[in-house]
Design an enzyme around this catalytic site. Structure first.
Site, PDB file in Angstrom:
ATOM      1  N   GLN A  90     -14.605  -4.375 -15.108  1.00 20.49           N
ATOM      2  CA  GLN A  90     -15.736  -3.863 -15.873  1.00 20.49           C
ATOM      3  C   GLN A  90     -15.395  -2.476 -16.410  1.00 20.49           C
ATOM      4  OE1 GLN A  90     -19.431  -3.602 -13.675  1.00 20.49           O
ATOM      5  NE2 GLN A  90     -20.619  -3.166 -15.522  1.00 20.49           N
ATOM      6  N   ASP A 103     -18.086  -9.462 -29.492  1.00 19.89           N
ATOM      7  CA  ASP A 103     -17.200  -8.515 -28.817  1.00 19.89           C
ATOM      8  C   ASP A 103     -16.262  -7.898 -29.849  1.00 19.89           C
ATOM      9  OD1 ASP A 103     -14.769  -7.583 -27.240  1.00 19.89           O
ATOM     10  OD2 ASP A 103     -16.111  -8.192 -25.618  1.00 19.89           O
ATOM     11  N   VAL A 118     -17.555  -1.193 -19.274  1.00 17.55           N
ATOM     12  CA  VAL A 118     -18.838  -0.685 -19.753  1.00 17.55           C
ATOM     13  C   VAL A 118     -19.848  -0.964 -18.651  1.00 17.55           C
ATOM     14  CG1 VAL A 118     -20.653  -0.863 -21.493  1.00 17.55           C
ATOM     15  CG2 VAL A 118     -18.254  -1.090 -22.168  1.00 17.55           C
ATOM     16  N   ASN A 151     -18.263  -9.358 -15.215  1.00 21.87           N
ATOM     17  CA  ASN A 151     -17.402  -8.469 -14.433  1.00 21.87           C
ATOM     18  C   ASN A 151     -18.314  -7.509 -13.677  1.00 21.87           C
ATOM     19  OD1 ASN A 151     -14.956  -9.549 -15.517  1.00 21.87           O
ATOM     20  ND2 ASN A 151     -15.360  -8.390 -17.374  1.00 21.87           N
ATOM     21  N   HIS A 156     -23.642  -7.185 -18.573  1.00 19.07           N
ATOM     22  CA  HIS A 156     -23.534  -8.056 -19.733  1.00 19.07           C
ATOM     23  C   HIS A 156     -22.764  -9.307 -19.354  1.00 19.07           C
ATOM     24  CE1 HIS A 156     -20.054  -5.387 -19.761  1.00 19.07           C
ATOM     25  NE2 HIS A 156     -19.387  -6.299 -20.451  1.00 19.07           N
ATOM     26  N   HIS A 174     -20.204 -12.228 -20.851  1.00 13.21           N
ATOM     27  CA  HIS A 174     -19.293 -12.651 -21.916  1.00 13.21           C
ATOM     28  C   HIS A 174     -19.459 -14.158 -22.098  1.00 13.21           C
ATOM     29  CE1 HIS A 174     -16.666  -9.000 -21.881  1.00 13.21           C
ATOM     30  NE2 HIS A 174     -17.153  -8.908 -20.664  1.00 13.21           N
TER      31      HIS A 174
END
Length: 116
Positions: free
Chosen positions: A93, A31, A95, A86, A99, A101
């Site tokens: 969220q 990240d 993006v 998210n 995905h 994390h």
């Protein structure tokens, strides 16, 4: 048609970012604004905007993403880690490409949230 997400551009190679791991279903990157000493993003190559967009055909992919998280935890020797997804703007969220994390190497509290 919506603009490709930054993750789609990373997956395609349009934006170059070092990859921690990759296979035919996903990539893993660090990240750029880490919330923990270890903060990885597990990103499917399939461009799902978020978890709510997944359907029954995506079950193997979703399971694979979780397996990748566990495998990275083992390979990095992480005693514990937190996985965060998210789903939607109201959940933080930013993006809109699904995905996960993976956060580790700091004490996690219940109120900690990871945005993206």
């Amino acid at each position: 048609m919506p603009e490709p997400s930054v993750f789609s551009q990373i997956i395609s190679g349009e934006i170059e970012v070092p990859r921690v791991y990759e296979d035919d279903l996903c990539i893993v990157i660090r990240d750029r604004s880490p919330q923990a000493p270890t903060h990885l993003l597990i990103i499917p190559r399939k461009p799902l905007a978020n978890l709510s967009e997944a359907n029954g055909d995506d079950k193997p992919l979703l399971g694979h993403l979780m397996w990748v998280a566990a495998e990275l935890g083992r390979k990095l020797g992480l005693e514990g880690y937190r996985l965060v997804v998210n789903n939607g703007r109201s959940a933080g969220q930013t993006v809109f490409h699904l995905h996960i994390h993976l956060l580790a190497q700091r004490e996690m509290r219940e109120q900690d949230l990871a945005a993206h």
